[in-house]
Each structure stands twice: as structure tokens, then as C-alpha cells.
Motif scaffolding. Structure first.
Motif, PDB file in Angstrom:
ATOM      1  N   LEU A   1     -20.525 -66.977 -58.749  1.00  0.00           N
ATOM      2  CA  LEU A   1     -21.914 -67.340 -58.495  1.00  0.00           C
ATOM      3  C   LEU A   1     -22.302 -68.604 -59.256  1.00  0.00           C
TER       4      LEU A   1
ATOM      5  N   ARG B   1     -23.484 -67.687 -51.614  1.00  0.00           N
ATOM      6  CA  ARG B   1     -24.299 -67.250 -52.753  1.00  0.00           C
ATOM      7  C   ARG B   1     -25.000 -65.919 -52.445  1.00  0.00           C
TER       8      ARG B   1
ATOM      9  N   VAL C   1     -20.747 -71.498 -57.410  1.00  0.00           N
ATOM     10  CA  VAL C   1     -21.444 -71.750 -56.141  1.00  0.00           C
ATOM     11  C   VAL C   1     -22.778 -72.447 -56.398  1.00  0.00           C
ATOM     12  N   GLU C   2     -23.523 -71.984 -57.404  1.00  0.00           N
ATOM     13  CA  GLU C   2     -24.803 -72.604 -57.741  1.00  0.00           C
ATOM     14  C   GLU C   2     -24.615 -74.078 -58.117  1.00  0.00           C
TER      15      GLU C   2
ATOM     16  N   ARG D   1     -24.801 -71.530 -49.418  1.00  0.00           N
ATOM     17  CA  ARG D   1     -25.941 -70.627 -49.591  1.00  0.00           C
ATOM     18  C   ARG D   1     -25.629 -69.233 -49.054  1.00  0.00           C
TER      19      ARG D   1
ATOM     20  N   GLU E   1     -24.320 -62.515 -54.520  1.00  0.00           N
ATOM     21  CA  GLU E   1     -25.420 -61.810 -55.191  1.00  0.00           C
ATOM     22  C   GLU E   1     -25.495 -60.362 -54.730  1.00  0.00           C
TER      23      GLU E   1
END
Length: 280
Positions: free
Chosen positions: A136, A68, A139-140, A65, A72
Motif C-alpha cells: 500500500l 490501492r 502504491v500510494e 487506484r 486496503e
């Protein structure tokens, strides 16, 4: 007609055929108790492993997290930079001649170099933006996988704990029945209560005699108290025999709290005279 349990009779002794059955059942119960205990121990190990796995998954989730969030932020920064460069590139450059520029036109050369650098920055930002978007997405996906793993492990953990609760209930019930069978097979069921009374009297008198021969050195035997603490059956026999409590030892120390024990012995003796002595 109400069912009658003959085992409720005091000191009842099982017959030969009954004794064989009791031995067989007690052995089976003992084996089942061992199996349940082994399964519970294995489940406790699984609970420990699953709890540790959940902790590791949650730590991994925290790292993902954070990654992430950082990714972002980088994407947002790259988009902003890309938009700024695009804004400057929207200015239409002056028309160029097909003829090569004179070597003395340094301004035109500088502009051409600036425009090329501008395009390179746009291309690099675009590539970096695409790379960050791929990171991303990965990672998600990993975060979703970790969340599923945590939920699945917690579900398994709940089932294991529920299973151990069930096993504990079964173990308690089997132990209760096993103890009843072992009680019927115990030595006290083979020996009449009158014999136990004689054994207790002999034990108390012999212990007190040995202590007297030692010159009252060390701690008194307190045999009656010890016998009454072995089991409920022996306790009942000991409490019903007043003569077992005739020897009252008083410690020769004003700091010692012997009054409660003296009162207890006198209460057990009722109206019988005590045999009192002191010790250090």
C-alpha cells in the motif's frame, strides 16, 4: 506629417535599388516563415506525444487506484481475521504439568495442537498484514508520482500550445508583409495595365475561336470568368473590360441553370451587344 506609402499606387513599379532590397527582404521573410512552420510542426508532434502520454498516465493511475482499493480491502479483512483469532486466543489454557503428558490423554494433545495452529495463524496474518502495508505504501507513492507526471505534462502542453499560438500570429504578420513584397516584385508590376488588357482580349478571342473550330464540342472556355478569378488585380482589369464578356454560352439542356450566369454577363456588357451560342 502623415507617412505616405508609395506602394498604394496602382501598379507602381519598384526601381532597381528598391527591387534588390525587396528581394533580400522577401528571401529573409521566406526563411523565417520556413523556420516558424518547422517549429510549429515539431510542436504539433510534441502536443500529440504529450496528449498520448497523459492518456497513458491516467490509465496507469486508474490501475494503481484500483490496486490501492483492493489492497486496503485485504488489509481490512486481515485485521478482522487477526482480531478474531486473538479473541479466541485470549482464553487461558489449562495449566500444564512439567511431566510429559500420558500418551492416552488425547484431549490434551488436541488442545496443544489447536493452540499451536492458532499461533501459526496469528503469525501468518501478522506477516501478511505487514506485507500488504508495504504494498500500500508503494502504491500510494506511485499514485503520487503519476499525479505529478500528469500535472507536469499538462503544464508543458499548455506552454507548447501557447507557443504555437504566438508563432501563428507571427507567421500571419510575416506572410502579410511577404505578400506585399512579392506583389511589388510580381510580373504585373513590370507590365503596364494597358498591356494586360490587350493580353486578356487576345486570350478571350483566341479561346473562343479555338472552341468554334472544334465545332462547339465540350465545355466552353469561359475565359473571362477564369481571368477574373486569378487575383484581385486581374479581376479589376477583367471587370472593367466590357468586351471580355461578349461571348455568352447557353447550354442546350432545360435542366441546366444558366440564367444567373447569363444575367451576370449581360450586366457586365452593359449596353454592348452579346455574342450568344449554345453548346451540349
Amino acid at each position: 506629417m502623415d507617412e505616405i506609402d508609395p506602394n498604394e499606387k496602382k501598379n507602381r513599379r519598384p526601381v532597381g535599388r528598391e527591387r534588390d532590397e525587396l528581394i533580400r527582404w522577401a528571401t529573409r521573410d521566406r526563411e523565417e516563415l520556413t523556420r516558424i512552420s518547422d517549429e510549429m510542426i515539431a510542436n504539433f508532434d510534441r502536443i500529440s506525444d504529450s496528449t498520448a502520454a497523459i492518456s497513458d498516465y491516467e490509465e496507469t493511475l486508474r490501475v494503481l487506484r484500483a490496486l490501492r482499493t483492493g489492497t486496503e480491502a485485504k488489509i481490512t479483512a486481515n485485521i478482522a481475521a487477526y482480531q478474531i483469532v486473538q479473541l479466541y486466543s485470549s482464553t487461558t489454557p489449562p495449566e500444564e504439568s512439567n511431566d510429559p503428558p500420558p500418551t492416552t490423554n488425547r484431549g490434551a494433545l488436541a488442545l496443544r495442537e489447536a493452540l499451536k495452529l492458532q499461533q501459526d495463524i496469528l503469525d501468518d496474518n501478522y506477516k501478511e498484514l505487514n506485507r500488504l502495508k508495504v504494498i500500500l505504501i508503494n502504491v500510494e507513492a506511485r499514485i503520487e508520482q503519476m499525479e505529478d507526471e500528469i500535472e507536469a505534462t499538462r503544464s508543458i502542453l499548455a506552454f507548447i500550445r501557447s507557443r504555437n499560438t504566438t508563432l501563428a500570429t507571427q507567421k500571419t504578420a510575416i506572410e502579410r508583409d511577404w505578400l506585399k513584397k512579392m506583389d511589388l516584385l510580381s510580373a504585373r508590376r513590370q507590365i503596364p495595365e494597358e498591356i494586360w488588357r490587350e493580353v486578356f482580349i487576345f486570350r478571350v478571342l483566341d479561346d473562343e475561336r479555338q472552341y468554334q473550330l472544334s465545332g462547339y464540342k465540350g465545355t466552353p472556355p469561359f475565359t473571362a470568368l477564369k481571368l477574373s478569378g486569378v487575383c484581385q488585380y486581374w479581376r479589376r482589369i477583367a471587370l472593367e473590360q466590357q468586351e471580355l464578356w461578349a461571348f455568352i454560352a447557353i447550354r442546350n439542356d432545360h435542366r441546366a441553370r444558366t440564367e444567373p450566369r447569363i444575367k451576370y454577363y449581360l450586366w457586365r456588357l452593359d449596353d454592348r451587344p452579346p455574342n450568344v451560342y449554345t453548346y451540349y
